[in-house]
Design an enzyme around this catalytic site. Sequence first.
Site, PDB file in Angstrom:
ATOM      1  N   CYS A  85       0.869  -1.172   0.000  1.00 42.15           N
ATOM      2  CA  CYS A  85       0.000   0.000   0.000  1.00 42.15           C
ATOM      3  C   CYS A  85       0.905   1.220   0.000  1.00 42.15           C
ATOM      4  O   CYS A  85       1.648   1.447   0.965  1.00 42.15           O
ATOM      5  CB  CYS A  85      -0.905  -0.012   1.226  1.00 42.15           C
ATOM      6  SG  CYS A  85      -1.990   1.412   1.272  1.00 42.15           S
ATOM      7  N   CYS A 237      -4.165   6.270  -5.190  1.00 45.92           N
ATOM      8  CA  CYS A 237      -3.809   4.858  -5.018  1.00 45.92           C
ATOM      9  C   CYS A 237      -2.438   4.575  -5.642  1.00 45.92           C
ATOM     10  O   CYS A 237      -2.325   4.388  -6.862  1.00 45.92           O
ATOM     11  CB  CYS A 237      -4.868   3.931  -5.613  1.00 45.92           C
ATOM     12  SG  CYS A 237      -4.544   2.198  -5.192  1.00 45.92           S
TER      13      CYS A 237
END
Length: 313
Positions: A85, A237
């Site tokens: 992430c 993202c």
Amino acid sequence: MKLIESHTIGEPTRIIISGGPDLGTGPLSERARLLREQHDRIRRAICLEPRGHDAVVGGLLCEPHEPGCDFGIIFFNNATTLGMCIHGTIGLMVTLAHLGRVRPGDKCRIDTPVGVVDASLHIDGKVSVTNVPCYRLKAGVTVELPGWGKIRGDVAWGGNWFFLIDGQGPEISENNIPALCDFSSKVCEALKQAGVTGDDGSEVDHVELFAKPTTPTHSDSRNFVLCSGGAYDRSPCGTGFSAKLACLAADDKLAPGAVWRQASILDQVFEGTYEILKDGKILPHITGQAWVNGETNLIFHADDPFQFGLQGL
Ligand code: PYC
């Protein structure tokens, strides 16, 4: 259990800095499995209501396994653990700075379940992350979506598996989020039905839609990303951006070293470049910014029926 909270241009991260489960000293992929199989209630306590909400990404800060690494991290969301992430790694770096464990100018090697990444905290507070090697697996995959017809996209690895769709689907606008979530979750389901997977047979569990930027002076493209737990990413993202860079590289649309500015659904920007590796994969470098916005001490009462979250909401 103590958490430091941050957000990366709108996307929240909650890092466990003490009191988390002891997962031993094995590889981070193995520790992520243990977290899923034996300590899932910790993920639920942090990411689900009543303490959390759908968009929360948690991270367990731990000792690294790979030699030469400074820290280990296992990220998780409202559904499961994540491979990697990047918004969370940007959040982790400002968290470590808040704790006095890194200083502006420092570069860290961070062990994750999908490999080692590098992260630098710049003097201006921004963070750059060099992701794991990324690549486009399949171009021009089509799935049939009732009401929409054939939807065409690419399957790419950016540290998680993504299906990237350019120019199809609902309008990418902050006012259109329910329609974007509905469309993307149907695409995800159609991919599953059609047996479209990553090259290790993993589910393609992130869907990313692209449109032209609101203003070309501000960014090169705007995206909407639906994550594996069904929440949309408030940031651009970073792993999705890495997958995008892999597709741009494969299509010869962006040269190595050239900057791409990827805007989020909230029109906030990450900047990225890539280099090409010997095996043809790319190494993405993503820069963004996060802010620490809380220190939390979780309290667990034995008689609290929802001390480990409202499962299923
Ligand atoms: O920034 O890589 C990212 C990410 C993955 C899921 C949510 N954010």
